[in-house]
Design a protein around this motif. Sequence first.
Motif, PDB file in Angstrom:
ATOM      1  N   ARG A   1      49.408  34.206  33.427  1.00 11.46           N
ATOM      2  CA  ARG A   1      48.250  34.554  34.258  1.00 11.46           C
ATOM      3  C   ARG A   1      47.442  35.674  33.609  1.00 11.46           C
ATOM      4  NH1 ARG A   1      46.549  37.472  38.624  1.00 11.46           N
ATOM      5  NH2 ARG A   1      45.527  36.245  40.253  1.00 11.46           N
TER       6      ARG A   1
ATOM      7  N   GLU B   1      42.673  37.511  30.590  1.00 11.62           N
ATOM      8  CA  GLU B   1      42.096  38.162  29.404  1.00 11.62           C
ATOM      9  C   GLU B   1      41.166  37.208  28.654  1.00 11.62           C
ATOM     10  OE1 GLU B   1      45.635  41.397  28.461  1.00 11.62           O
ATOM     11  OE2 GLU B   1      45.257  39.748  27.078  1.00 11.62           O
TER      12      GLU B   1
ATOM     13  N   ARG C   1      37.498  32.383  38.447  1.00 11.99           N
ATOM     14  CA  ARG C   1      36.347  33.289  38.347  1.00 11.99           C
ATOM     15  C   ARG C   1      35.096  32.461  38.148  1.00 11.99           C
ATOM     16  NH1 ARG C   1      37.104  38.601  34.857  1.00 11.99           N
ATOM     17  NH2 ARG C   1      35.258  39.066  36.099  1.00 11.99           N
ATOM     18  N   GLN C   2      34.002  32.939  38.666  1.00 10.29           N
ATOM     19  CA  GLN C   2      32.745  32.234  38.441  1.00 10.29           C
ATOM     20  C   GLN C   2      31.572  33.198  38.499  1.00 10.29           C
ATOM     21  OE1 GLN C   2      32.757  29.201  41.460  1.00 10.29           O
ATOM     22  NE2 GLN C   2      31.626  30.472  42.882  1.00 10.29           N
ATOM     23  N   ARG C   3      30.585  32.909  37.689  1.00 10.73           N
ATOM     24  CA  ARG C   3      29.385  33.750  37.657  1.00 10.73           C
ATOM     25  C   ARG C   3      28.144  32.898  37.574  1.00 10.73           C
ATOM     26  NH1 ARG C   3      30.078  39.368  34.319  1.00 10.73           N
ATOM     27  NH2 ARG C   3      32.061  39.944  35.275  1.00 10.73           N
ATOM     28  N   LEU C   4      27.080  33.443  38.112  1.00 13.23           N
ATOM     29  CA  LEU C   4      25.765  32.833  37.980  1.00 13.23           C
ATOM     30  C   LEU C   4      25.023  33.553  36.862  1.00 13.23           C
ATOM     31  CD1 LEU C   4      24.830  32.543  41.762  1.00 13.23           C
ATOM     32  CD2 LEU C   4      25.482  30.677  40.229  1.00 13.23           C
TER      33      LEU C   4
ATOM     34  N   GLN D   1      34.423  48.407  25.501  1.00  8.84           N
ATOM     35  CA  GLN D   1      34.501  47.198  26.317  1.00  8.84           C
ATOM     36  C   GLN D   1      33.301  46.295  26.077  1.00  8.84           C
ATOM     37  OE1 GLN D   1      32.645  46.429  29.340  1.00  8.84           O
ATOM     38  NE2 GLN D   1      33.816  44.550  29.526  1.00  8.84           N
ATOM     39  N   ASP D   2      32.152  46.901  25.815  1.00 13.44           N
ATOM     40  CA  ASP D   2      30.948  46.112  25.604  1.00 13.44           C
ATOM     41  C   ASP D   2      30.843  45.595  24.187  1.00 13.44           C
ATOM     42  OD1 ASP D   2      29.955  46.360  28.197  1.00 13.44           O
ATOM     43  OD2 ASP D   2      29.306  48.389  27.765  1.00 13.44           O
TER      44      ASP D   2
ATOM     45  N   PRO E   1      40.409  41.789  23.759  1.00 18.12           N
ATOM     46  CA  PRO E   1      40.526  41.889  25.214  1.00 18.12           C
ATOM     47  C   PRO E   1      41.610  42.849  25.668  1.00 18.12           C
ATOM     48  CG  PRO E   1      40.326  39.605  24.544  1.00 18.12           C
ATOM     49  CD  PRO E   1      40.463  40.430  23.286  1.00 18.12           C
ATOM     50  N   ALA E   2      42.692  42.952  24.904  1.00 19.81           N
ATOM     51  CA  ALA E   2      43.782  43.830  25.323  1.00 19.81           C
ATOM     52  C   ALA E   2      43.330  45.280  25.396  1.00 19.81           C
ATOM     53  CB  ALA E   2      44.943  43.707  24.344  1.00 19.81           C
TER      54      ALA E   2
ATOM     55  N   ARG F   1      40.209  46.155  26.040  1.00 24.82           N
ATOM     56  CA  ARG F   1      39.211  46.280  27.092  1.00 24.82           C
ATOM     57  C   ARG F   1      39.871  46.358  28.464  1.00 24.82           C
ATOM     58  NH1 ARG F   1      36.832  41.247  24.781  1.00 24.82           N
ATOM     59  NH2 ARG F   1      35.496  41.928  23.113  1.00 24.82           N
ATOM     60  N   ARG F   2      41.100  45.892  28.528  1.00 22.54           N
ATOM     61  CA  ARG F   2      41.720  45.650  29.817  1.00 22.54           C
ATOM     62  C   ARG F   2      41.808  46.900  30.670  1.00 22.54           C
ATOM     63  NH1 ARG F   2      47.318  42.821  29.257  1.00 22.54           N
ATOM     64  NH2 ARG F   2      47.486  44.632  27.951  1.00 22.54           N
TER      65      ARG F   2
ATOM     66  N   ARG G   1      38.977  47.244  33.044  1.00 21.82           N
ATOM     67  CA  ARG G   1      38.637  46.130  33.914  1.00 21.82           C
ATOM     68  C   ARG G   1      39.437  46.192  35.206  1.00 21.82           C
ATOM     69  NH1 ARG G   1      34.116  45.032  32.186  1.00 21.82           N
ATOM     70  NH2 ARG G   1      34.145  43.224  33.506  1.00 21.82           N
TER      71      ARG G   1
ATOM     72  N   ALA H   1      42.726  40.292  41.411  1.00 24.22           N
ATOM     73  CA  ALA H   1      41.854  39.115  41.478  1.00 24.22           C
ATOM     74  C   ALA H   1      40.694  39.348  42.442  1.00 24.22           C
ATOM     75  CB  ALA H   1      42.669  37.905  41.908  1.00 24.22           C
TER      76      ALA H   1
ATOM     77  N   GLN I   1      38.063  41.282  40.775  1.00 22.93           N
ATOM     78  CA  GLN I   1      37.327  40.487  39.791  1.00 22.93           C
ATOM     79  C   GLN I   1      36.303  39.591  40.477  1.00 22.93           C
ATOM     80  OE1 GLN I   1      40.620  38.803  37.655  1.00 22.93           O
ATOM     81  NE2 GLN I   1      40.318  40.222  35.954  1.00 22.93           N
TER      82      GLN I   1
ATOM     83  N   GLU J   1      33.444  41.768  41.306  1.00 23.60           N
ATOM     84  CA  GLU J   1      32.698  42.063  40.084  1.00 23.60           C
ATOM     85  C   GLU J   1      31.813  40.871  39.704  1.00 23.60           C
ATOM     86  OE1 GLU J   1      35.162  42.596  36.664  1.00 23.60           O
ATOM     87  OE2 GLU J   1      33.547  43.429  35.464  1.00 23.60           O
ATOM     88  N   ASP J   2      32.370  39.675  39.829  1.00 27.86           N
ATOM     89  CA  ASP J   2      31.592  38.472  39.495  1.00 27.86           C
ATOM     90  C   ASP J   2      30.409  38.316  40.454  1.00 27.86           C
ATOM     91  OD1 ASP J   2      33.254  37.898  37.410  1.00 27.86           O
ATOM     92  OD2 ASP J   2      34.462  36.440  38.508  1.00 27.86           O
TER      93      ASP J   2
ATOM     94  N   ALA K   1      27.817  40.940  39.550  1.00 24.84           N
ATOM     95  CA  ALA K   1      27.155  40.614  38.271  1.00 24.84           C
ATOM     96  C   ALA K   1      26.165  39.471  38.468  1.00 24.84           C
ATOM     97  CB  ALA K   1      28.197  40.252  37.222  1.00 24.84           C
ATOM     98  N   SER K   2      26.550  38.490  39.267  1.00 25.95           N
ATOM     99  CA  SER K   2      25.637  37.381  39.562  1.00 25.95           C
ATOM    100  C   SER K   2      24.425  37.888  40.340  1.00 25.95           C
ATOM    101  CB  SER K   2      26.361  36.302  40.378  1.00 25.95           C
ATOM    102  OG  SER K   2      27.471  35.798  39.676  1.00 25.95           O
TER     103      SER K   2
ATOM    104  N   LEU L   1      21.090  43.728  29.394  1.00 23.88           N
ATOM    105  CA  LEU L   1      21.706  44.050  30.684  1.00 23.88           C
ATOM    106  C   LEU L   1      23.138  44.483  30.424  1.00 23.88           C
ATOM    107  CD1 LEU L   1      21.853  43.970  33.817  1.00 23.88           C
ATOM    108  CD2 LEU L   1      22.418  41.551  33.614  1.00 23.88           C
TER     109      LEU L   1
ATOM    110  N   GLU M   1      26.657  46.372  32.270  1.00 32.75           N
ATOM    111  CA  GLU M   1      27.319  46.897  33.468  1.00 32.75           C
ATOM    112  C   GLU M   1      27.731  48.338  33.225  1.00 32.75           C
ATOM    113  OE1 GLU M   1      30.616  44.562  35.179  1.00 32.75           O
ATOM    114  OE2 GLU M   1      31.625  46.488  35.401  1.00 32.75           O
TER     115      GLU M   1
END
Lengths: 134, 161
Positions: free
Chosen positions: A37, A42, A116-119, B20-21, B27-28, B30-31, B34, B38, B41, B44-45, B48-49, B151, B153
């Motif tokens: 997971r 990641e 996860r999902q984004r627009l 991170q950017d 990724p490890a 950047r973690r 973050r 869940a 996240q 955050e999504d 961001a949208s 853009l 974050e």
Amino acid sequence: MNLIEVIVAASVFLGACSGAAQMGASSAAAMTSSRARTEALEQIEAQLLAVGPLIAAARAEGPAPSSSCRTAVPWLQAQLETGLPPLAPGVQRAFSVDPTGEQVQIAFSAEGGVRRQRLLNPAAYGLCGASAAD
Amino acid sequence: MPAAQQAPWPSEPSPAQAAQDDPGVCPAHRRGRRPAAAAEQQLEDTLASAAQQQLAALQRAGGGCLLAVDRMAWEQAALSCGIAEPVLAALQQGQVGSSPYRVLAYRLRPATAAGTTAELELQLSGERPWRAAYRVQLAPAAGGSVQITALQELGLRGARA
């Protein structure tokens, strides 16, 4: 210690060993699932972080597709579909256009309820607008 | 009210944020920055949208004139920029999926060699009013509009209602 006591003691000992082994196997499975997971999350994070640089690079290679944000949507989707790195087995990725027709939706899923999902809007990447044809 | 709710958003990304950017950072590494959960996240999504949705709305509205408006000055800014009521409403709030949000502020930053930058701050409505801030880099476009060139974050944080 007579024979009956020996048999009972052995049974208790074997039962305890069996229980411990089952707990160990269950714990190992949980750790494996948790690791998978984490790796999926990641990977998804890396994909989301790659979107901006990918679109910037695609824009630098050629002219922006249109001054209309709506007609820039298919271009954005095509860049994402072809440009994002492949995913490891077990992680799924899907692209679609949202009901407004103005944004691309990118959705990821993996085992263990990862979702996860984004627009993504072309305007946010400078793909459309008054000077997009520059 | 938690202190975090009052603190200003950072105007410059921290080294960890910069790493991170950077797409070259694995990724490890950047973690650490973050959100791990869940639920976070998903928030955050959503935010961001919402940020992308709002930048599109800003561009449609003409943009440039509105880039220094905070939560108390929307109507005044709309008047001085000639923004119609429905357009103003779309600039103040929106919805991603079933999650409504509102725009707290656009903050114009001092101009740099890279161009005009502004910070956009959003807050989710409802039971989990998380906030997020984004740095937006803009270029002037024809007709007094703006074109978004970058853009980023700046941060995501929880807040109590």
